[in-house]
Design a protein around this motif. Structure first.
Motif, mmCIF file in Angstrom:
data_model
loop_
_atom_site.group_PDB
_atom_site.id
_atom_site.type_symbol
_atom_site.label_atom_id
_atom_site.label_comp_id
_atom_site.label_asym_id
_atom_site.label_seq_id
_atom_site.Cartn_x
_atom_site.Cartn_y
_atom_site.Cartn_z
ATOM 1 N N THR A 126 -7.486 -14.304 39.389
ATOM 2 C CA THR A 126 -8.527 -13.748 38.894
ATOM 3 C C THR A 126 -9.870 -14.108 38.370
ATOM 4 O O THR A 126 -9.663 -15.487 38.279
ATOM 5 C CB THR A 126 -7.957 -12.580 37.539
ATOM 6 O OG1 THR A 126 -8.926 -11.741 37.322
ATOM 7 C CG2 THR A 126 -7.452 -13.505 36.217
ATOM 8 N N LYS B 9 -0.066 0.808 35.628
ATOM 9 C CA LYS B 9 1.157 1.489 36.051
ATOM 10 C C LYS B 9 1.883 1.916 34.964
ATOM 11 O O LYS B 9 2.369 1.085 34.098
ATOM 12 C CB LYS B 9 2.036 0.503 36.847
ATOM 13 C CG LYS B 9 1.424 0.071 38.115
ATOM 14 C CD LYS B 9 2.366 -0.975 38.949
ATOM 15 C CE LYS B 9 1.978 -1.514 40.037
ATOM 16 N NZ LYS B 9 2.677 -2.285 40.912
ATOM 17 N N HIS C 94 5.509 0.368 34.228
ATOM 18 C CA HIS C 94 5.548 -1.066 33.879
ATOM 19 C C HIS C 94 6.413 -1.216 32.765
ATOM 20 O O HIS C 94 6.472 -0.428 31.971
ATOM 21 C CB HIS C 94 4.065 -1.757 33.859
ATOM 22 C CG HIS C 94 4.127 -3.245 33.639
ATOM 23 N ND1 HIS C 94 4.422 -3.671 32.616
ATOM 24 C CD2 HIS C 94 3.811 -3.988 34.460
ATOM 25 C CE1 HIS C 94 4.422 -5.410 32.793
ATOM 26 N NE2 HIS C 94 4.057 -5.376 34.011
ATOM 27 N N LEU D 1 -9.896 -9.002 40.306
ATOM 28 C CA LEU D 1 -8.650 -9.626 40.906
ATOM 29 C C LEU D 1 -8.988 -10.496 42.196
ATOM 30 O O LEU D 1 -9.712 -9.719 42.980
ATOM 31 C CB LEU D 1 -7.585 -8.561 41.365
ATOM 32 C CG LEU D 1 -6.772 -8.258 39.816
ATOM 33 C CD1 LEU D 1 -7.384 -7.588 39.010
ATOM 34 C CD2 LEU D 1 -5.680 -7.319 40.576
ATOM 35 N N ASP E 285 -4.281 -11.047 46.341
ATOM 36 C CA ASP E 285 -3.444 -9.911 46.567
ATOM 37 C C ASP E 285 -2.400 -9.740 45.670
ATOM 38 O O ASP E 285 -1.873 -8.542 45.648
ATOM 39 C CB ASP E 285 -2.909 -9.916 48.155
ATOM 40 C CG ASP E 285 -4.110 -9.727 49.387
ATOM 41 O OD1 ASP E 285 -5.087 -9.165 48.629
ATOM 42 O OD2 ASP E 285 -3.851 -9.974 50.093
ATOM 43 N N ASP E 286 -1.667 -11.016 45.215
ATOM 44 C CA ASP E 286 -0.419 -10.812 44.377
ATOM 45 C C ASP E 286 -0.659 -10.585 42.889
ATOM 46 O O ASP E 286 -0.016 -10.766 42.009
ATOM 47 C CB ASP E 286 0.615 -11.831 44.558
ATOM 48 C CG ASP E 286 -0.068 -13.043 44.626
ATOM 49 O OD1 ASP E 286 -1.260 -13.271 44.385
ATOM 50 O OD2 ASP E 286 0.727 -14.293 44.647
ATOM 51 N N GLU F 18 -1.955 -8.684 39.521
ATOM 52 C CA GLU F 18 -1.633 -7.326 39.147
ATOM 53 C C GLU F 18 -2.423 -7.077 38.188
ATOM 54 O O GLU F 18 -2.371 -7.743 36.927
ATOM 55 C CB GLU F 18 -0.235 -6.917 38.914
ATOM 56 C CG GLU F 18 0.196 -5.650 38.555
ATOM 57 C CD GLU F 18 1.628 -5.602 38.258
ATOM 58 O OE1 GLU F 18 2.300 -4.402 37.902
ATOM 59 O OE2 GLU F 18 2.426 -6.558 38.289
ATOM 60 N N ILE G 176 -2.650 -5.219 34.933
ATOM 61 C CA ILE G 176 -1.700 -4.575 33.842
ATOM 62 C C ILE G 176 -2.312 -3.690 32.747
ATOM 63 O O ILE G 176 -1.867 -2.470 32.611
ATOM 64 C CB ILE G 176 -0.992 -5.901 32.915
ATOM 65 C CG1 ILE G 176 -0.232 -6.741 33.760
ATOM 66 C CG2 ILE G 176 -0.077 -5.239 31.784
ATOM 67 C CD1 ILE G 176 0.866 -6.265 34.672
ATOM 68 N N VAL H 138 -4.715 -9.203 33.465
ATOM 69 C CA VAL H 138 -3.993 -9.400 34.713
ATOM 70 C C VAL H 138 -2.929 -10.235 34.850
ATOM 71 O O VAL H 138 -2.660 -11.214 33.990
ATOM 72 C CB VAL H 138 -5.181 -10.128 35.729
ATOM 73 C CG1 VAL H 138 -4.525 -10.437 37.175
ATOM 74 C CG2 VAL H 138 -6.369 -8.957 35.726
ATOM 75 N N ARG I 186 0.050 -12.647 37.117
ATOM 76 C CA ARG I 186 0.368 -13.070 38.550
ATOM 77 C C ARG I 186 1.513 -14.082 38.455
ATOM 78 O O ARG I 186 1.709 -14.829 37.794
ATOM 79 C CB ARG I 186 -0.846 -13.775 39.045
ATOM 80 C CG ARG I 186 -0.461 -14.415 40.537
ATOM 81 C CD ARG I 186 -1.602 -15.072 41.029
ATOM 82 N NE ARG I 186 -1.505 -15.311 42.607
ATOM 83 C CZ ARG I 186 -2.163 -16.243 42.989
ATOM 84 N NH1 ARG I 186 -3.155 -17.222 42.446
ATOM 85 N NH2 ARG I 186 -1.974 -16.703 44.295
ATOM 86 N N SER I 187 2.618 -13.578 39.318
ATOM 87 C CA SER I 187 4.021 -14.232 39.336
ATOM 88 C C SER I 187 3.578 -15.442 40.257
ATOM 89 O O SER I 187 3.111 -15.515 41.356
ATOM 90 C CB SER I 187 4.993 -13.416 39.641
ATOM 91 O OG SER I 187 5.122 -12.316 38.514
#
Length: 160
Positions: free
Chosen positions: A93, A110, A113, A134, A137-138, A140, A142, A156, A158-159
């Motif tokens: 991000t 979401k 979540h 963002l 693509d991966d 998210e 929150i 945001v 990201r894993s």
């Protein structure tokens, strides 16, 4: 009552900064969290599961150390303020220019979540509007706030 595994967390930076102070106050109410505070990032952060830092943790050496921590399974939470121009690419991000001080209604992106299950649907906070875009693509969204008729990310994840 749910039993949670203990989590060790290091809050690193100026603990007098308003966001870090407010976060620490909240975290101290959670029984399974053990928080330590350090003005500087330790050479070896591996004894903590999560590192929380303010925007002043931006040197290349600190970013490299924290990136290694994340790649070995740890967590890194970074606060961004209007003075921050870049965020390490690991987060997926980037900040947009900060906005005015205001009251914002913050909501979950979401409703299913894991954090949304235990927390209120929306909260009102006061502070400077700091939108995040963002870039991956991966990454998210929150938490978001509505700003000028659009959802704007404010937290945001990201894993790795």
């Amino acid at each position: 009552m749910d039993q949670h595994a203990p989590i060790s967390m290091l809050i690193c930076g100026n603990d007098r900064s308003d966001p870090l102070r407010r976060l620490r106050s909240y975290l101290d109410t959670i029984p399974h969290l053990h928080t330590d505070v350090s003005r500087k990032l330790p050479t070896d952060p591996s004894q903590w599961q999560v590192i929380v830092c303010g925007p002043e943790t931006q040197s290349d050496e600190q970013i490299e150390r924290l990136t290694g921590h994340v790649r070995s399974g740890g967590g890194w939470l970074m606060f961004v303020d209007p003075a921050v121009r870049t965020i390490p690419s690991l987060f997926g991000t980037r900040p947009e220019p900060g906005g005015p001080a205001c009251e914002m209604r913050v909501l979950f992106g979401k409703h299913d979540h894991p954090m949304a299950v235990r927390l209120p649907d929306a909260i009102y906070i006061q502070g400077h509007f700091q939108p995040l875009v963002l870039d991956s693509d991966d990454a998210e969204m929150i938490l978001y706030t509505d700003w000028r008729s659009a959802h704007r990310a404010v937290l945001v994840m990201r894993s790795h």
